[in-house]
Design a protein around this motif. Structure first.
Motif, short mmCIF file in Angstrom:
data_model
loop_
_atom_site.label_atom_id
_atom_site.label_comp_id
_atom_site.label_asym_id
_atom_site.label_seq_id
_atom_site.Cartn_x
_atom_site.Cartn_y
_atom_site.Cartn_z
N GLY A 181 62.89 69.36 30.08
CA GLY A 181 61.82 69.99 30.84
C GLY A 181 61.84 69.58 32.30
O GLY A 181 61.65 70.41 33.20
N MET A 202 55.95 66.60 29.06
CA MET A 202 56.83 66.99 30.15
C MET A 202 56.19 66.90 31.52
O MET A 202 56.89 66.86 32.54
CB MET A 202 57.34 68.42 29.93
CG MET A 202 56.30 69.50 30.13
SD MET A 202 57.00 71.15 29.81
CE MET A 202 55.55 72.17 30.16
N ALA A 246 59.50 75.51 33.20
CA ALA A 246 59.33 74.62 32.05
C ALA A 246 58.27 75.18 31.10
O ALA A 246 58.40 75.09 29.87
CB ALA A 246 58.95 73.22 32.52
N GLY A 257 62.59 72.11 35.35
CA GLY A 257 61.65 72.16 36.44
C GLY A 257 62.30 71.90 37.79
O GLY A 257 61.95 72.51 38.80
#
Length: 398
Positions: free
Chosen positions: A147, A21, A159, A151
């Motif tokens: 993610g 991520m 995340a 975010g």
């Protein structure tokens, strides 16, 4: 399949999401912590190093633990360092948490592979392996984009919190479903660390681990540089990049499922046909990358083939590692991560040499060709050995 296996797969999904991520979070991390983007990129490198070191090391250190104790320890450590990463304001602390998270991830996956294959019939290791590795592929399909979205909406720290929360159901499942007493593979009656390390020197296992490294190197060499390929060569807009990456991830999910169905019954035909198809696919994709339709179709197909072959190789390591039931999964995990590190490095070197954005695909084709050559040489050596006198299953090359 035991109910605990999909929940172990959920933990692997959370860990895979954590591993991948950061590619969508680096600019925010750099701004928040007042560091450069390359420095933020070192967080990814720290995770990769931890995965390579952690898989065999943590598998050895946890050999005398029960499976439940080992899984709980690694998963709790993974959860806690994500909580720490979510609240820290210091780059050095965040860097350390990424390394520790990778150690815990590698140790968990190694023990989870041993646990999963011990909880199913002896001829179902491939299906059990596919359930766990399906978590990694789903991280590519859904975890990484989710993610990035989380975010973007609530900041990069959210995340990290999300990954920690995803780990909780698996933590409860381990407490309820994995036996608390010592499992035979981790008991004093087992072969021990030295015995398992000796078993891992068997030619067949060495060949399988090398094949896993080469195939995964080819996979991640191409995957790492898909974004510039589709924008600079295929000519689609940057907005298509997440969809292309998700398409590769969807293919990988399909491939793991296919591998799980065939790895237990027809592994050799799958590896031979899949390996040859992989080589052909990387070559054709390199030649036709300028055509959007061909490129998108082949991205899906190559994702499926790569993970079908890769997951089958992992299951074959576990079948072959009868003398190393605890460390087999750890070394398989390490081999995959060595490939995941070497492949992108080779692709980057080709780009640095000015060979163009198709170059990583040719590198993937070369790595796949090396795997096929290695498999052919090992098969020839095995036939010659058989003619001289039948070897044991462990000593025979793949």
């Amino acid at each position: 399949m035991p109910f605990v296996l999909p929940l172990l797969g959920l933990a692997v999904f959370a860990q895979g999401t954590s591993e991948f991520m950061l590619s969508g979070l680096l600019p925010d991390i750099a701004r928040d912590l007042h560091i450069s983007v390359p420095a933020a990129g070192s967080l990814t490198s720290a995770f990769a190093v931890g995965m390579v070191i952690g898989a065999p090391l943590l598998a050895m250190l946890s050999m005398r633990w029960s499976r439940r104790r080992a899984l709980l320890a690694f998963l709790v450590a993974f959860l806690l360092v994500h909580v720490l990463g979510a609240v820290t304001t210091h780059y050095g602390v965040l860097l350390a948490t990424r390394f520790v998270a990778a150690l815990a991830n590698a140790g968990f996956l190694a023990v989870a592979l041993a646990t999963a294959t011990a909880m199913v019939p002896p001829d179902a290791k491939g299906r059990a392996t596919s359930v766990l590795l399906g978590g990694t592929t789903m991280a590519c399909v859904a975890g990484v984009p989710a993610g990035a979205l989380v975010g973007e909406l609530w900041g990069w720290r959210s995340a990290f919190w999300a990954v920690a929360l995803l780990s909780l159901p698996a933590l409860l499942a381990i407490l309820w479903s994995v036996p608390a007493d010592r499992a035979p593979r981790f008991s004093d009656a087992g072969p021990g660390t030295r015995g398992e390390l000796r078993a891992l020197r068997g030619p067949r296992l060495v060949v399988l681990l090398l094949l896993g490294t080469l195939v995964n190197g080819a996979t991640f060499c191409a995957f790492t540089y898909l974004a510039p390929l589709v924008t600079e060569v295929t000519g689609v807009g940057a907005g298509w990049v997440p969809a292309v990456l998700a398409l590769f991830g969807l293919g990988s999910f399909v491939g793991v499922g296919l591998g799980g169905r065939l790895a237990d019954t027809r592994p050799v035909p799958l590896l031979v046909a899949g390996g040859a198809a992989l080589l052909l696919g990387w070559t054709v994709l390199a030649l036709t990358a300028g055509n959007p339709v061909a490129a998108l179709v082949l991205v899906f197909v190559q994702g499926a083939l790569s993970f079908a072959v890769g997951s089958t190789l992992v299951s074959q390591v576990l079948y072959a590692a009868t003398g190393a039931p605890a460390l087999g999964g750890g070394f398989a995990t390490a081999a995959l991560n060595v490939g995941a590190a070497i492949g992108p490095w080779c692709g980057g070197a080709a780009l640095t040499a000015g060979l163009g954005f198709r170059a990583p695909l040719w590198v993937s084709a070369l790595l796949t060709a090396l795997a096929l050559v290695l498999a052919g040489v090992a098969h020839g050596a095995r036939r010659r050995t058989v003619r001289r006198g039948a070897p044991s299953a462990q000593d025979a090359p793949a």
